[in-house]
Every structure is written in C-alpha cells, then in structure tokens.
Design a protein around this motif. Structure first.
Motif, PDB file in Angstrom:
ATOM      1  N   UNK A 185      19.716 -20.758  13.128  1.00  0.00           N
ATOM      2  CA  UNK A 185      18.581 -19.722  12.179  1.00  0.00           C
ATOM      3  C   UNK A 185      17.382 -20.189  11.868  1.00  0.00           C
ATOM      4  N   UNK A 186      16.086 -19.258  12.651  1.00  0.00           N
ATOM      5  CA  UNK A 186      14.743 -20.027  12.473  1.00  0.00           C
ATOM      6  C   UNK A 186      14.450 -18.779  11.516  1.00  0.00           C
ATOM      7  N   UNK A 187      13.643 -18.725  11.001  1.00  0.00           N
ATOM      8  CA  UNK A 187      12.288 -17.845  10.190  1.00  0.00           C
ATOM      9  C   UNK A 187      11.289 -18.430  11.716  1.00  0.00           C
ATOM     10  N   UNK A 188      10.860 -17.372  12.330  1.00  0.00           N
ATOM     11  CA  UNK A 188       9.457 -17.581  12.920  1.00  0.00           C
ATOM     12  C   UNK A 188       8.342 -16.746  12.662  1.00  0.00           C
ATOM     13  N   UNK A 189       6.846 -17.290  12.453  1.00  0.00           N
ATOM     14  CA  UNK A 189       5.572 -16.860  12.225  1.00  0.00           C
ATOM     15  C   UNK A 189       5.323 -16.240  13.573  1.00  0.00           C
ATOM     16  N   UNK A 190       5.487 -14.609  13.652  1.00  0.00           N
ATOM     17  CA  UNK A 190       4.760 -14.280  14.637  1.00  0.00           C
ATOM     18  C   UNK A 190       3.093 -13.925  14.863  1.00  0.00           C
ATOM     19  N   UNK A 191       2.709 -14.183  16.348  1.00  0.00           N
ATOM     20  CA  UNK A 191       1.121 -14.159  16.041  1.00  0.00           C
ATOM     21  C   UNK A 191       0.069 -13.591  15.431  1.00  0.00           C
ATOM     22  N   UNK A 192       1.240 -12.430  15.473  1.00  0.00           N
ATOM     23  CA  UNK A 192       0.740 -11.003  14.652  1.00  0.00           C
ATOM     24  C   UNK A 192       0.372 -11.451  13.544  1.00  0.00           C
ATOM     25  N   UNK A 223       0.777  -1.057  -0.375  1.00  0.00           N
ATOM     26  CA  UNK A 223       0.028   0.416   0.231  1.00  0.00           C
ATOM     27  C   UNK A 223       0.985   1.411   0.154  1.00  0.00           C
ATOM     28  N   UNK A 224       2.277   1.060   0.858  1.00  0.00           N
ATOM     29  CA  UNK A 224       3.076   2.602   0.227  1.00  0.00           C
ATOM     30  C   UNK A 224       2.161   3.201   2.059  1.00  0.00           C
ATOM     31  N   UNK A 225       1.354   3.038   2.335  1.00  0.00           N
ATOM     32  CA  UNK A 225       1.185   3.669   3.357  1.00  0.00           C
ATOM     33  C   UNK A 225       2.105   4.245   4.629  1.00  0.00           C
ATOM     34  N   UNK A 226       1.921   4.987   5.114  1.00  0.00           N
ATOM     35  CA  UNK A 226       2.918   5.865   5.847  1.00  0.00           C
ATOM     36  C   UNK A 226       2.233   5.859   7.665  1.00  0.00           C
ATOM     37  N   UNK A 227       0.949   5.822   7.428  1.00  0.00           N
ATOM     38  CA  UNK A 227       0.188   5.790   9.150  1.00  0.00           C
ATOM     39  C   UNK A 227       0.021   4.419   9.730  1.00  0.00           C
ATOM     40  N   UNK A 228       1.859   4.742  10.252  1.00  0.00           N
ATOM     41  CA  UNK A 228       2.277   3.655  10.767  1.00  0.00           C
ATOM     42  C   UNK A 228       2.186   3.985  12.016  1.00  0.00           C
ATOM     43  N   UNK A 229       2.143   2.809  13.457  1.00  0.00           N
ATOM     44  CA  UNK A 229       1.763   3.339  14.811  1.00  0.00           C
ATOM     45  C   UNK A 229       3.142   1.767  15.260  1.00  0.00           C
ATOM     46  N   UNK A 230       3.862   1.902  16.644  1.00  0.00           N
ATOM     47  CA  UNK A 230       4.260   0.904  17.287  1.00  0.00           C
ATOM     48  C   UNK A 230       3.557   0.980  18.118  1.00  0.00           C
ATOM     49  N   UNK A 231       3.558  -0.949  18.602  1.00  0.00           N
ATOM     50  CA  UNK A 231       2.120  -1.144  19.007  1.00  0.00           C
ATOM     51  C   UNK A 231       3.390  -2.881  19.887  1.00  0.00           C
ATOM     52  N   UNK A 232       3.511  -2.958  21.268  1.00  0.00           N
ATOM     53  CA  UNK A 232       3.562  -4.018  21.784  1.00  0.00           C
ATOM     54  C   UNK A 232       3.821  -5.759  21.176  1.00  0.00           C
ATOM     55  N   UNK A 233       4.391  -5.940  20.953  1.00  0.00           N
ATOM     56  CA  UNK A 233       3.960  -7.437  20.251  1.00  0.00           C
ATOM     57  C   UNK A 233       3.609  -8.766  21.288  1.00  0.00           C
ATOM     58  N   UNK A 234       3.107  -9.330  21.153  1.00  0.00           N
ATOM     59  CA  UNK A 234       2.002 -10.396  21.941  1.00  0.00           C
ATOM     60  C   UNK A 234       4.124 -11.496  22.141  1.00  0.00           C
ATOM     61  N   UNK A 235       4.670 -11.633  21.326  1.00  0.00           N
ATOM     62  CA  UNK A 235       6.202 -12.217  21.719  1.00  0.00           C
ATOM     63  C   UNK A 235       6.045 -13.546  20.930  1.00  0.00           C
ATOM     64  N   UNK A 236       4.317 -14.418  21.294  1.00  0.00           N
ATOM     65  CA  UNK A 236       4.370 -15.439  20.822  1.00  0.00           C
ATOM     66  C   UNK A 236       4.446 -15.496  18.979  1.00  0.00           C
ATOM     67  N   UNK A 237       5.201 -17.474  19.057  1.00  0.00           N
ATOM     68  CA  UNK A 237       5.549 -17.422  17.296  1.00  0.00           C
ATOM     69  C   UNK A 237       5.904 -18.866  17.910  1.00  0.00           C
ATOM     70  N   UNK A 238       5.127 -18.887  15.864  1.00  0.00           N
ATOM     71  CA  UNK A 238       6.326 -20.932  15.452  1.00  0.00           C
ATOM     72  C   UNK A 238       7.284 -20.675  14.848  1.00  0.00           C
ATOM     73  N   UNK A 239       7.993 -21.861  14.903  1.00  0.00           N
ATOM     74  CA  UNK A 239       9.361 -22.064  14.066  1.00  0.00           C
ATOM     75  C   UNK A 239       8.396 -21.871  13.240  1.00  0.00           C
ATOM     76  N   UNK A 240       8.830 -21.402  11.487  1.00  0.00           N
ATOM     77  CA  UNK A 240       8.612 -22.134  10.391  1.00  0.00           C
ATOM     78  C   UNK A 240       9.686 -22.945   9.949  1.00  0.00           C
ATOM     79  N   UNK A 241      10.614 -23.015  10.127  1.00  0.00           N
ATOM     80  CA  UNK A 241      11.744 -23.187   9.745  1.00  0.00           C
ATOM     81  C   UNK A 241      13.400 -22.949  10.190  1.00  0.00           C
ATOM     82  N   UNK A 242      14.112 -24.106  10.253  1.00  0.00           N
ATOM     83  CA  UNK A 242      15.212 -23.824  10.845  1.00  0.00           C
ATOM     84  C   UNK A 242      16.629 -24.549  10.349  1.00  0.00           C
ATOM     85  N   UNK A 243      17.191 -24.389  10.595  1.00  0.00           N
ATOM     86  CA  UNK A 243      18.811 -24.353   9.668  1.00  0.00           C
ATOM     87  C   UNK A 243      19.942 -24.295  11.459  1.00  0.00           C
TER      88      UNK A 243
END
Length: 126
Positions: free
Chosen positions: A79-86, A46-66
């Motif tokens: 090294x892992x790719x983590x899918x964040x809950x958000x 979208x290119x939107x610059x209407x952004x804000x900082x918000x707290x992350x839940x910190x929860x995730x799931x490993x998508x891949x790992x090496x």
C-alpha cells in the motif's frame, strides 16, 4: 463565481467512469487552479464548487509504502501513498515488482487495471 449554471458533478461515479474508459482524470478548481483527490463536490478549504475534470499526467513519486503480508496462498502486496505531479496525494499500490522492493522517492506512473470486475488505478515503477 459567475451566474451561469455549473455542470453537475457526481464525483465518485464520474471518476470510476473515466477509469473504465481508460482515462485517469482529476478534478481541478477553476477558481484557484488546485487539483483535488479524492473526488468531491467542493474544494477543501474554499468550498468552491467551480470544479472541472482534467486529464492527469499519471506521474508520481512514492511518499510512503507498507507491505501487507497475507497468508499463503495469497500473495503479499504493498500500500503506497503517491504524490501526484499535480499536487494531490493518493493511496494506491505499486505493481510490477515485489512489495518489499517499493521505495520512498521512487518515480511511478499510473496504470489502469481491472480487478474484481472494477477499474482500479495502480502505479508502475518508471
């Protein structure tokens, strides 16, 4: 977008400052509610610059790992790719167990550490 002035965002600097304060924060687009990672000045697509900082839940799931094998005396690490809950996916590592024991689908939680004098976001198994 409204005519009011939006706050100036310094994505990388702000992200690292939040980590240094012990807070894991994500950018969220106010227009469509999508969360962003890696920090940036505009939302992808979208290119939107209407952004804000918000707290992350910190929860995730490993998508891949090496496993990154090091020559002794250095220890191997993952090294892992983590899918964040958000929604976003981020690259990090999972600490707290042997690198080869990290598994795809493993639930993890964010943990802020200091490494080489800099704040760093890693994950721990749940």
């Amino acid at each position: 977008m409204s005519d009011q002035l939006l706050p100036i965002i310094h994505p990388e600097k702000d992200y690292l400052q939040y980590l240094a304060e012990g807070r894991f924060m994500l950018l969220r687009c106010r227009d469509d509610g999508r969360y962003l990672f890696h920090p940036r000045v505009a939302a992808p697509v979208t290119g939107s610059t209407n952004l804000e900082w918000v707290p992350a839940s910190g929860k995730g799931i490993v998508y891949s790992t090496s496993v990154m094998r090091e020559r002794p005396p250095k220890e191997s690490y993952n090294i892992a790719l983590i899918d964040l809950e958000e929604g976003p996916r981020m690259m990090s590592r999972v600490d707290g167990l042997k690198p080869e024991d990290v598994r795809i689908g493993m639930k993890v939680k964010a943990n802020i550490i200091s490494e080489d004098g800099q704040p760093l976001l890693v994950f721990l198994p749940v």
